[in-house]
Design an enzyme around this catalytic site. Structure first.
Site, mmCIF file in Angstrom:
data_model
loop_
_atom_site.group_PDB
_atom_site.id
_atom_site.type_symbol
_atom_site.label_atom_id
_atom_site.label_comp_id
_atom_site.label_asym_id
_atom_site.label_seq_id
_atom_site.Cartn_x
_atom_site.Cartn_y
_atom_site.Cartn_z
ATOM 1 N N ASN A 104 0.822 -1.215 0.000
ATOM 2 C CA ASN A 104 0.000 0.000 0.000
ATOM 3 C C ASN A 104 0.853 1.261 0.000
ATOM 4 O O ASN A 104 1.940 1.309 0.579
ATOM 5 C CB ASN A 104 -0.952 0.006 1.196
ATOM 6 C CG ASN A 104 -1.982 -1.097 1.054
ATOM 7 O OD1 ASN A 104 -2.129 -1.654 -0.027
ATOM 8 N ND2 ASN A 104 -2.672 -1.409 2.129
ATOM 9 N N ASP A 148 -0.680 4.190 0.848
ATOM 10 C CA ASP A 148 -1.495 5.167 1.576
ATOM 11 C C ASP A 148 -0.894 5.595 2.916
ATOM 12 O O ASP A 148 -1.440 6.473 3.589
ATOM 13 C CB ASP A 148 -2.912 4.622 1.782
ATOM 14 C CG ASP A 148 -2.931 3.258 2.486
ATOM 15 O OD1 ASP A 148 -2.028 2.984 3.288
ATOM 16 O OD2 ASP A 148 -3.859 2.469 2.221
HETATM 17 P P1 CNA Z 1 -5.879 -5.758 -5.435
HETATM 18 O O1 CNA Z 1 -5.292 -6.473 -6.568
HETATM 19 O O2 CNA Z 1 -6.925 -4.731 -5.721
HETATM 20 O O3 CNA Z 1 -6.492 -6.873 -4.466
HETATM 21 C C1 CNA Z 1 -7.194 -6.560 -3.293
HETATM 22 C C2 CNA Z 1 -7.602 -7.860 -2.617
HETATM 23 O O4 CNA Z 1 -8.183 -7.539 -1.370
HETATM 24 C C3 CNA Z 1 -8.644 -8.656 -3.405
HETATM 25 O O5 CNA Z 1 -8.315 -10.024 -3.373
HETATM 26 C C4 CNA Z 1 -9.953 -8.387 -2.643
HETATM 27 O O6 CNA Z 1 -10.843 -9.469 -2.684
HETATM 28 C C5 CNA Z 1 -9.449 -8.184 -1.247
HETATM 29 N N1 CNA Z 1 -10.262 -7.287 -0.430
HETATM 30 C C6 CNA Z 1 -10.800 -6.092 -0.764
HETATM 31 N N2 CNA Z 1 -11.426 -5.532 0.276
HETATM 32 C C7 CNA Z 1 -11.282 -6.414 1.313
HETATM 33 C C8 CNA Z 1 -11.712 -6.405 2.666
HETATM 34 N N3 CNA Z 1 -12.384 -5.386 3.192
HETATM 35 N N4 CNA Z 1 -11.394 -7.463 3.437
HETATM 36 C C9 CNA Z 1 -10.702 -8.525 2.922
HETATM 37 N N5 CNA Z 1 -10.278 -8.580 1.656
HETATM 38 C C10 CNA Z 1 -10.556 -7.532 0.858
HETATM 39 O O7 CNA Z 1 -4.780 -5.046 -4.534
HETATM 40 P P2 CNA Z 1 -3.298 -5.554 -4.185
HETATM 41 O O8 CNA Z 1 -2.887 -4.791 -2.997
HETATM 42 O O9 CNA Z 1 -3.200 -7.011 -4.162
HETATM 43 O O10 CNA Z 1 -2.498 -5.047 -5.475
HETATM 44 C C11 CNA Z 1 -1.264 -4.498 -5.371
HETATM 45 C C12 CNA Z 1 -1.243 -3.053 -5.786
HETATM 46 C C13 CNA Z 1 -2.428 -2.309 -5.267
HETATM 47 C C14 CNA Z 1 -0.104 -2.328 -5.186
HETATM 48 O O11 CNA Z 1 0.789 -1.931 -6.176
HETATM 49 C C15 CNA Z 1 -0.674 -1.086 -4.480
HETATM 50 O O12 CNA Z 1 0.134 0.034 -4.622
HETATM 51 C C16 CNA Z 1 -1.968 -0.894 -5.087
HETATM 52 N N6 CNA Z 1 -3.019 -0.141 -4.381
HETATM 53 C C17 CNA Z 1 -2.816 0.385 -3.156
HETATM 54 C C18 CNA Z 1 -3.823 1.081 -2.522
HETATM 55 C C19 CNA Z 1 -3.566 1.659 -1.156
HETATM 56 O O13 CNA Z 1 -2.458 2.081 -0.890
HETATM 57 N N7 CNA Z 1 -4.561 1.639 -0.286
HETATM 58 C C20 CNA Z 1 -5.061 1.233 -3.137
HETATM 59 C C21 CNA Z 1 -5.245 0.690 -4.416
HETATM 60 C C22 CNA Z 1 -4.217 -0.013 -5.024
#
Ligand code: CNA
Length: 325
Positions: free
Chosen positions: A107, A109
């Site tokens: 992340n 964030d």
């Molecule tokens: P992704 O590929 O979007 O996967 C997210 C995973 O989390 C999925 O398998 C979902 O089913 C699961 N999920 C979503 N919400 C929940 C919840 N409330 N409880 C349990 N499981 C949940 O994201 P990854 O992190 O795997 O991908 C890597 C990328 C995302 C990185 O390069 C980050 O920089 C990037 N990213 C970061 C942010 C942030 O910093 N918050 C936001 C969006 C993307």
């Protein structure tokens, strides 16, 4: 639903340290969309940017030509607008109990830091918004300058595009884009940590971005692996180990259950209250600072107009004296 949390709870109770492997899913309840959840994920909502492919928004070659899409998104996601989730405070609570080995997070964030987790224990594998550099001459730009330039919006622009003060190249926060190398700190610490993982908790990630996605497969067979996620992913799906624990549900819900089983509920609540109070104090300080700055500016302006008035009165009296002479 497989939520057999006992092995994890017993490991924590016996003093084993936890290494976390985190992704966007632990921050969705803070209001930050993840990448891949259909409908709500960022990739489903990128149509407005007319990108050639969704990942282009984080692609270094695309950014060189078209930085606007990234900066519109960065403006929406910029740290400071979001609060840590219950899951982040669960991680912090483990640190307080001296049970946190390391947090590998994808992340960007910075919510782990905002929850108070010690910087030394965090590895931001895909970088973060904490620092910024020019993509051409690589000179650093301060965050206050970057934010000021993002606010300088000209006609037809939603966000200003920060440009290097030295060479005018585009500047971007140090988050790792597709096509860029990961931070050196990640390689160094993983080299140190990979053999020492006792309990690996993988949470909120689709395990689809490499090399991060391969880390859970690299931990020792002796380690306990736990997946806390809405769906089964990566090595937990492809090469599930007998001892793996799969808790396929919302991250906060599972963290709450674990904390309840450990009898730490009031401590967790206290942590989030303290963070809330700290945030309010910081906001209050920021407001006071703004008022002080405004007063100082007004004082300067008064002084300037006073000096100007005095100058014009002096000029006038000079003129009068000229006249009388
Ligand atoms: P992704 O590929 O979007 O996967 C997210 C995973 O989390 C999925 O398998 C979902 O089913 C699961 N999920 C979503 N919400 C929940 C919840 N409330 N409880 C349990 N499981 C949940 O994201 P990854 O992190 O795997 O991908 C890597 C990328 C995302 C990185 O390069 C980050 O920089 C990037 N990213 C970061 C942010 C942030 O910093 N918050 C936001 C969006 C993307």
């Amino acid at each position: 639903m497989d939520k057999n949390l006992k092995p994890l709870v017993s490991a924590i109770q016996s003093g084993k340290k936890i290494t976390f492997f985190l992704g966007a899913g632990i921050s969705t309840s803070a209001g930050i969309p993840d990448f891949r959840t259909p409908g709500t994920g960022l990739y489903s909502n990128l149509a407005k940017f007319n990108l050639p492919f969704p990942e282009a928004v984080f692609d270094i070659d695309y950014f060189r030509e078209h930085p606007t899409a990234f900066y519109i998104l960065a403006d929406e996601l910029y740290p400071g607008k979001f609060k840590p989730t219950l899951f982040h405070f669960f991680v912090k609570l483990l640190e307080n109990k001296n049970l946190l080995h390391r947090v590998y997070t994808q992340n960007i964030d910075t919510l782990e830091r905002i929850a108070g987790v010690n910087d030394n224990l965090i590895v931001e594998v895909h970088g973060s918004f904490a620092k910024n550099h020019c993509i051409d001459c690589e000179k650093e730009m301060s965050t206050s300058e970057l934010k000021a330039q993002m606010k300088k919006v000209s006609e037809n622009e939603k966000v200003g595009i920060p440009k290097c003060l030295h060479c005018k190249g585009y500047v971007k926060p140090d988050i790792t884009f597709f096509g860029e190398g990961l931070p050196q700190r990640f390689f160094e610490l993983w080299e140190e940590d990979s053999d020492d993982v006792e309990v690996a908790v993988v949470a909120g990630t689709s395990l689809s971005v490499y090399p991060f996605a391969s880390l859970p497969a690299e931990v020792s067979k002796k380690a306990l692996r736990v997946l806390i996620n809405q769906e089964s992913v990566g090595d937990f799906k492809a090469s599930r180990r007998k001892t793996d624990v799969l808790a396929l549900d919302d991250c906060d819900t599972i963290a709450k259950e674990i904390v309840k089983l450990l009898g730490w509920e009031s401590e967790l609540e206290e942590l989030s209250i303290k963070a809330e109070e700290k945030e309010e104090d910081e906001k209050e300080e920021e407001k006071e600072e703004e008022v002080k700055e405004k007063e100082a500016k007004e004082e300067d302006e008064k002084y300037d107009s006073g000096t100007k008035q005095k100058e014009s009165t002096d000029d006038l009296s000079k003129d009068i004296s000229k006249l009388t002479i």
